[in-house]
Motif scaffolding. Structure first.
Motif, PDB file in Angstrom:
ATOM      1  N   ILE A  85       2.266   4.084  -6.366  1.00  0.00           N
ATOM      2  CA  ILE A  85       1.866   2.679  -6.434  1.00  0.00           C
ATOM      3  C   ILE A  85       1.883   2.195  -7.880  1.00  0.00           C
ATOM      4  N   GLU A  86       1.450   3.048  -8.802  1.00  0.00           N
ATOM      5  CA  GLU A  86       1.461   2.650 -10.217  1.00  0.00           C
ATOM      6  C   GLU A  86       2.881   2.404 -10.705  1.00  0.00           C
ATOM      7  N   GLN A  87       3.831   3.210 -10.221  1.00  0.00           N
ATOM      8  CA  GLN A  87       5.238   3.015 -10.580  1.00  0.00           C
ATOM      9  C   GLN A  87       5.757   1.677 -10.052  1.00  0.00           C
ATOM     10  N   ILE A  88       5.425   1.384  -8.776  1.00  0.00           N
ATOM     11  CA  ILE A  88       5.870   0.124  -8.177  1.00  0.00           C
ATOM     12  C   ILE A  88       5.269  -1.064  -8.933  1.00  0.00           C
ATOM     13  N   ALA A  89       4.005  -0.977  -9.283  1.00  0.00           N
ATOM     14  CA  ALA A  89       3.353  -2.052 -10.039  1.00  0.00           C
ATOM     15  C   ALA A  89       4.025  -2.237 -11.395  1.00  0.00           C
ATOM     16  N   ARG A  90       4.272  -1.123 -12.071  1.00  0.00           N
ATOM     17  CA  ARG A  90       4.856  -1.172 -13.422  1.00  0.00           C
ATOM     18  C   ARG A  90       6.249  -1.796 -13.402  1.00  0.00           C
ATOM     19  N   GLU A  91       7.058  -1.401 -12.416  1.00  0.00           N
ATOM     20  CA  GLU A  91       8.458  -1.825 -12.408  1.00  0.00           C
ATOM     21  C   GLU A  91       8.675  -3.176 -11.722  1.00  0.00           C
ATOM     22  N   GLY A 137       6.116  -5.704 -11.725  1.00  0.00           N
ATOM     23  CA  GLY A 137       5.292  -6.734 -12.340  1.00  0.00           C
ATOM     24  C   GLY A 137       4.088  -7.144 -11.507  1.00  0.00           C
ATOM     25  N   ALA A 138       3.958  -6.613 -10.284  1.00  0.00           N
ATOM     26  CA  ALA A 138       2.774  -6.908  -9.472  1.00  0.00           C
ATOM     27  C   ALA A 138       1.580  -6.165 -10.064  1.00  0.00           C
ATOM     28  N   ARG A 139       0.400  -6.729  -9.879  1.00  0.00           N
ATOM     29  CA  ARG A 139      -0.762  -6.038 -10.444  1.00  0.00           C
ATOM     30  C   ARG A 139      -1.395  -5.111  -9.416  1.00  0.00           C
ATOM     31  N   VAL A 140      -2.075  -4.087  -9.910  1.00  0.00           N
ATOM     32  CA  VAL A 140      -2.813  -3.172  -9.028  1.00  0.00           C
ATOM     33  C   VAL A 140      -4.103  -3.872  -8.626  1.00  0.00           C
ATOM     34  N   GLY A 141      -4.256  -4.089  -7.317  1.00  0.00           N
ATOM     35  CA  GLY A 141      -5.377  -4.889  -6.825  1.00  0.00           C
ATOM     36  C   GLY A 141      -6.624  -4.100  -6.500  1.00  0.00           C
ATOM     37  N   GLY A 142      -6.634  -2.805  -6.803  1.00  0.00           N
ATOM     38  CA  GLY A 142      -7.808  -1.997  -6.486  1.00  0.00           C
ATOM     39  C   GLY A 142      -7.465  -0.896  -5.508  1.00  0.00           C
ATOM     40  N   THR A 157       0.861  -1.191   0.000  1.00  0.00           N
ATOM     41  CA  THR A 157       0.000   0.000   0.000  1.00  0.00           C
ATOM     42  C   THR A 157       0.888   1.227   0.000  1.00  0.00           C
ATOM     43  N   SER A 158       0.320   2.394  -0.318  1.00  0.00           N
ATOM     44  CA  SER A 158       1.174   3.569  -0.472  1.00  0.00           C
ATOM     45  C   SER A 158       1.669   4.145   0.840  1.00  0.00           C
ATOM     46  N   PHE A 203      -1.845  -1.940  -3.873  1.00  0.00           N
ATOM     47  CA  PHE A 203      -3.153  -1.297  -3.752  1.00  0.00           C
ATOM     48  C   PHE A 203      -3.019   0.218  -3.718  1.00  0.00           C
ATOM     49  N   LEU A 204      -3.912   0.882  -4.424  1.00  0.00           N
ATOM     50  CA  LEU A 204      -4.050   2.332  -4.316  1.00  0.00           C
ATOM     51  C   LEU A 204      -4.772   2.650  -3.014  1.00  0.00           C
ATOM     52  N   GLU A 205      -4.670   3.914  -2.553  1.00  0.00           N
ATOM     53  CA  GLU A 205      -5.443   4.370  -1.393  1.00  0.00           C
ATOM     54  C   GLU A 205      -6.245   5.597  -1.784  1.00  0.00           C
ATOM     55  N   ASN A 206      -7.397   5.761  -1.131  1.00  0.00           N
ATOM     56  CA  ASN A 206      -8.255   6.887  -1.500  1.00  0.00           C
ATOM     57  C   ASN A 206      -7.657   8.234  -1.142  1.00  0.00           C
ATOM     58  N   ILE A 207      -6.719   8.290  -0.171  1.00  0.00           N
ATOM     59  CA  ILE A 207      -6.190   9.593   0.236  1.00  0.00           C
ATOM     60  C   ILE A 207      -4.841   9.910  -0.399  1.00  0.00           C
ATOM     61  N   SER A 208      -4.287   8.999  -1.196  1.00  0.00           N
ATOM     62  CA  SER A 208      -2.924   9.164  -1.681  1.00  0.00           C
ATOM     63  C   SER A 208      -2.870   9.308  -3.197  1.00  0.00           C
ATOM     64  N   ASN A 209      -1.855   9.995  -3.670  1.00  0.00           N
ATOM     65  CA  ASN A 209      -1.597  10.110  -5.100  1.00  0.00           C
ATOM     66  C   ASN A 209      -1.258   8.720  -5.649  1.00  0.00           C
ATOM     67  N   PRO A 210      -1.914   8.286  -6.712  1.00  0.00           N
ATOM     68  CA  PRO A 210      -1.704   6.918  -7.186  1.00  0.00           C
ATOM     69  C   PRO A 210      -0.386   6.684  -7.910  1.00  0.00           C
ATOM     70  N   ARG A 211       0.344   7.751  -8.253  1.00  0.00           N
ATOM     71  CA  ARG A 211       1.516   7.576  -9.116  1.00  0.00           C
ATOM     72  C   ARG A 211       2.564   6.648  -8.520  1.00  0.00           C
TER      73      ARG A 211
END
Length: 304
Positions: free
Chosen positions: A254-260, A262-267, A195-196, A244-252
């Motif tokens: 987590i998206e970077q960690i997922a991209r680099e 290979g883990a998927r974004v779980g929601g 999580t972020s 996982f993204l969080e509702n209070i945090s900038n998603p960038r």
């Protein structure tokens, strides 16, 4: 406290069988510091409270800046309910500037706080984790503290508050069962996620999911490139199934960690704030159900 003379008069009128005047029905003005706490107060207080929430849905209490309207609400309040554990770092200044004389109820009283590891790299070394509501067992303690505070502020409402609290505690008991059942459906070697920010320590301890976060327990601290790189390596080495993204945090981040990694974004998980009433996490119970649903869906099956 509600005006003692009004309480005495209403009690006297009730004793001799006369109807209560309208002024005796006035609601208790209560301020809650953020949306999750506000939901607990609403459940226990019911129709007897007039509730003001300082940090609303999807708001980040870590970095909140109080407004003049907040100071006005604090000045008018007859009870202020806060999380404590240094979650609301801005609160002391707000109490002082508003001149509020309302009693302050700390909802985490009696909860044994999780200690943060010294030198966590985010300025929180050796402190206490404030996100205690992420365990349903702790949520029950929040409710007990709120019940006590409301009953002291409005003694005439004690029976009503007790009935509301008992009904809500039964719902929390059922929620606890649902969460544990969902966790049991996740293979033991897949009970880990990113999580972020580190908001899920109490959830992890209570339910056996390992959470890794680049940002520490407060969103005030930016994650360093070193932290992000370390987590990407950790995700790959440990085969962490999802981030996982969080509702209070900038998603960038987590998206970077997922991209680099290979883990998927779980929601999207709700950590420090509810959603709006139309969203998937408009109440504490809805929030916890949404989160465990997202976690189970992402971790229960499929390749890491």
């Amino acid at each position: 406290m509600l005006n003692r003379r009004l309480l005495f008069l209403s009690g006297l009128l009730a004793a001799i069988g006369l109807p209560l005047p309208a002024f005796a029905q006035e609601k208790l003005p209560v301020v809650a510091s953020f949306s999750i706490l506000s939901d607990f107060v609403r459940e226990v207080g019911g129709e007897r409270v007039a509730l003001t929430t300082l940090v609303g849905p999807d708001g980040d209490a870590h970095v909140y800046s109080p407004t003049p309207a907040d100071a006005k609400a604090m000045a008018a309040a007859e009870l202020v309910v806060v999380n404590g554990l240094k979650f609301e770092g801005w609160l002391t200044r707000l109490v002082k500037s508003s001149g509020s004389k309302a009693p302050l109820a700390t909802a985490t009283d009696g909860i044994v706080p999780l200690k943060l590891q010294a030198g966590d790299g985010h300025g929180h070394g050796g402190g206490e984790d404030p996100h205690a509501w992420q365990s349903v067992a702790n949520a029950k303690i929040y409710v007990a503290n709120i019940l006590r505070a409301l009953s002291a502020a409005d003694p005439a409402g004690k029976a009503s508050f007790e009935a509301n609290a008992a009904a809500y505690l039964a719902k929390l008991e059922a929620l606890e069962g649902e969460i544990k059942a969902a966790i049991a459906r996740i293979p033991a070697d897949r009970r880990k996620a990113i999580t972020s920010h580190d908001a899920f320590g109490y959830f992890a301890k209570a339910y056996g999911i390992a959470f890794i976060a680049p940002q520490g327990v407060s969103t005030e601290a930016e994650a360093s490139a070193r932290d992000v790189g370390r987590i990407i390596r950790q995700v790959k080495a440990q085969k962490v199934p999802a981030v996982f993204l969080e509702n209070i945090s900038n998603p960038r981040l987590i998206e970077q960690i997922a991209r680099e990694s290979g883990a998927r974004v779980g929601g999207r998980l709700y950590s420090d704030a509810l959603s709006g009433s139309e969203g998937p996490a408009g109440t504490y119970i809805a929030m916890m159900k949404h989160n465990i649903s997202q976690i189970e869906k992402a971790l229960a099956a499929g390749p890491a």
